[in-house]
Design an enzyme around this catalytic site. Structure first.
Site, PDB file in Angstrom:
ATOM      1  N   LYS A  94       0.874  -1.179   0.030  1.00  0.00           N
ATOM      2  CA  LYS A  94       0.014  -0.103  -0.038  1.00  0.00           C
ATOM      3  C   LYS A  94       0.934   1.316   0.010  1.00  0.00           C
ATOM      4  O   LYS A  94       1.857   1.188   0.657  1.00  0.00           O
ATOM      5  CB  LYS A  94      -0.951   0.006   1.468  1.00  0.00           C
ATOM      6  CG  LYS A  94      -2.066   1.179   1.387  1.00  0.00           C
ATOM      7  CD  LYS A  94      -2.860   0.617   2.407  1.00  0.00           C
ATOM      8  CE  LYS A  94      -3.846   1.691   2.773  1.00  0.00           C
ATOM      9  NZ  LYS A  94      -4.812   1.619   3.897  1.00  0.00           N
ATOM     10  N   SER A  96      -9.252   2.369   2.922  1.00  0.00           N
ATOM     11  CA  SER A  96      -8.284   3.114   2.311  1.00  0.00           C
ATOM     12  C   SER A  96      -7.147   2.083   1.463  1.00  0.00           C
ATOM     13  O   SER A  96      -6.380   2.453   0.819  1.00  0.00           O
ATOM     14  CB  SER A  96      -7.519   4.090   3.166  1.00  0.00           C
ATOM     15  OG  SER A  96      -6.772   3.107   4.214  1.00  0.00           O
ATOM     16  N   SER A 122     -10.413  -0.055   6.878  1.00  0.00           N
ATOM     17  CA  SER A 122      -9.515   0.277   5.705  1.00  0.00           C
ATOM     18  C   SER A 122      -9.212  -1.122   4.929  1.00  0.00           C
ATOM     19  O   SER A 122      -8.823  -1.081   3.585  1.00  0.00           O
ATOM     20  CB  SER A 122      -8.321   1.222   5.791  1.00  0.00           C
ATOM     21  OG  SER A 122      -8.859   2.545   6.131  1.00  0.00           O
TER      22      SER A 122
END
Length: 474
Positions: free
Chosen positions: A81, A156, A180
């Site tokens: 990420k 996210s 997330s």
């Protein structure tokens, strides 16, 4: 439909066995991914930063080791990420402030994955500083849901979820504060796990004892998710709250055949509205455990203080982490981030004291709840994927939320009590959008959580629904 290398459809556990046998090499995997990304990522924008040259050097280093020394991933590629540092690779945090940032070091979790045979080849898209459960930013733009490219991938860890769902990743890293990992898993029809705080060591930020935000694995199925967690766990002295690796692997736990005696299901945890179709799909999925002789009852712990507690502690964390950026780069921050930092700066001592006491009370209640129930099941999101242009969900089932994270209570309540939680596919809406179900256990009980999730995955028969080619939608 783009022509696809057969390796793309393999599971991570299957590929690791092939890598160990020498039937395929890490370079074969990287070649397959590079072609797949070129074919499908333009439609979804999940992996904006690629580092294949670095990955091929890492592949050579793995191949130079004896097969028994190549770790649990054995040279399998992993996506990271874009909130997490990878040495020598562009890491933007989804922010114009760091648009040209090249990491000078790797995060502890990246070091661990590479030590265990993972090969980093890409960074996945994320909203600015991970704020907001819709993956868009001013550096790379929006990530689109592959089941309907007019819809959000959530966030996210949205880029990671989309990469998995479209065959651009076999395993991907994510992080989770207010869902997330779990929200994008639900929206994209894959598996995402929020582990117990401390289970995965990572490089601390300004708040060194942060127990709300965790790092975790994402995959296409439960066994693959367990495999990746095995490659991520272990204590590190640089992360003071990190936990030792367990004696038995989580992959073995997933395959153990253990089943719960009694589980609870709740459509709303008593604190949030929920879309009726999502409630119906997740309730039906949960009650199918009865086919395995499991008692399923509708119940949940008391989470009544969750909204105030989470909003306060989240704001405090934003103030600690981002106050300096507000002072020096206010004009480059999105309004939701500014709001959260300023909310934190305006907190009074009594607000923080109240939130900490309330959280401690909820943890005690949840622990008592798990003395009666082996697992808690509930939706991972309260709606299916909404339009990608919508910054966040503003209302649900007649209830209007007063801020951009209010719709995430179904996941942030679980965050507050420190429980591990995995989102697995529960079914599809009438319009063909995935819906995820959370499987929650008491803290540090990832092993029974994996076994229960695998049992339900087998009963539901949804394993193998991904990867898919992106599907255009209105």
């Amino acid at each position: 439909m783009p022509e696809t290398n057969p390796l793309i459809g393999q599971t991570a556990t299957e590929l690791v066995e092939l890598l160990r046998l020498g039937a395929v090499t890490p370079h074969d995997c990287l070649d397959a991914l590079e072609a797949r990304i070129a074919a499908v990522d333009p439609a979804v924008n999940a992996l904006p930063t690629l580092c294949f040259e670095r990955a091929r050097r890492a592949a050579d280093a793995v191949l130079a080791k004896a097969p028994a020394e190549r770790g649990p991933l054995a040279g399998l590629p992993v996506a990271i990420k874009d909130l997490t540092e990878v040495k020598g690779v562009r890491t933007t945090h989804g922010s114009p402030i760091f648009a040209d940032n090249i990491s000078a070091f790797s995060d502890i979790l990246v070091e661990r994955l590479e030590e265990n045979g993972g090969i980093i080849y890409a960074k996945s898209n994320t909203p600015e500083f991970g704020a907001g459960a819709n993956t868009f930013n001013e550096v790379f733009g929006a990530t689109r849901n592959p089941w309907n490219t007019s819809r959000s991938a959530a966030g996210s860890s949205g880029g990671a979820a989309v990469a998995l769902a479209t065959g651009m990743a076999w395993l991907a890293h994510g992080s989770d504060l207010g869902g997330s990992l779990r929200n994008p898993a639900s929206f994209c029809g894959i598996v995402g796990l929020r582990p117990t705080p401390g289970r995965v060591a990572h490089t601390p930020g300004n708040k060194v004892d942060n127990r709300l935000s965790v790092e975790g694995p994402m995959a296409r199925n439960v066994e693959d998710c367990a495999l990746m967690l095995d490659a991520m766990v272990g204590e590190d002295a640089r992360d003071a709250v990190s936990l030792p690796a367990p004696a038995a692997s989580f992959l073995a736990a997933a395959r153990s055949g253990w089943k719960p005696l009694k589980v609870a299901y709740s459509p709303d945890l008593g604190i949030t509205p929920v879309d009726p179709e999502v409630a119906a799909i997740t309730r039906a999925a949960a009650h199918r455990l009865a086919e395995a002789g499991v008692i399923v009852e509708e119940a949940h712990p008391d989470f009544s203080e969750a909204h105030d507690t989470f909003q306060t502690l989240r704001a405090l964390g934003f103030a600690v982490a981002r106050k300096g950026l507000l002072e020096t780069h206010r004009g480059k921050l999105k309004p939701e981030v500014i709001w959260n930092i300023e909310k934190g700066l305006n907190l009074k001592a009594e607000d923080i004291i109240r939130a900490e006491i309330q959280r401690a009370t909820m943890i005690k209640r949840a622990f008592a709840f798990f003395e009666t129930y082996d697992l808690l099941l509930c939706p991972a999101t309260i709606v299916p994927a909404f339009p990608v242009e919508q910054r966040y969900l503003e209302s649900c089932n007649g209830v209007v939320f007063d801020n951009y994270v209010g719709w995430l209570a179904i996941v942030y309540a679980i965050t507050l009590v420190g429980s591990p939680s995995i989102s697995i596919p529960a079914g599809f809406t009438k319009s063909g959008l995935p819906v995820g179900l959370q499987v929650v256990a008491r803290p540090r009980a990832e092993a029974p959580m994996f076994a229960g999730a695998k049992l339900l995955e087998d009963i539901l028969g949804l394993k193998g629904s991904v990867p898919i080619d992106p599907r255009p939608g209105n």
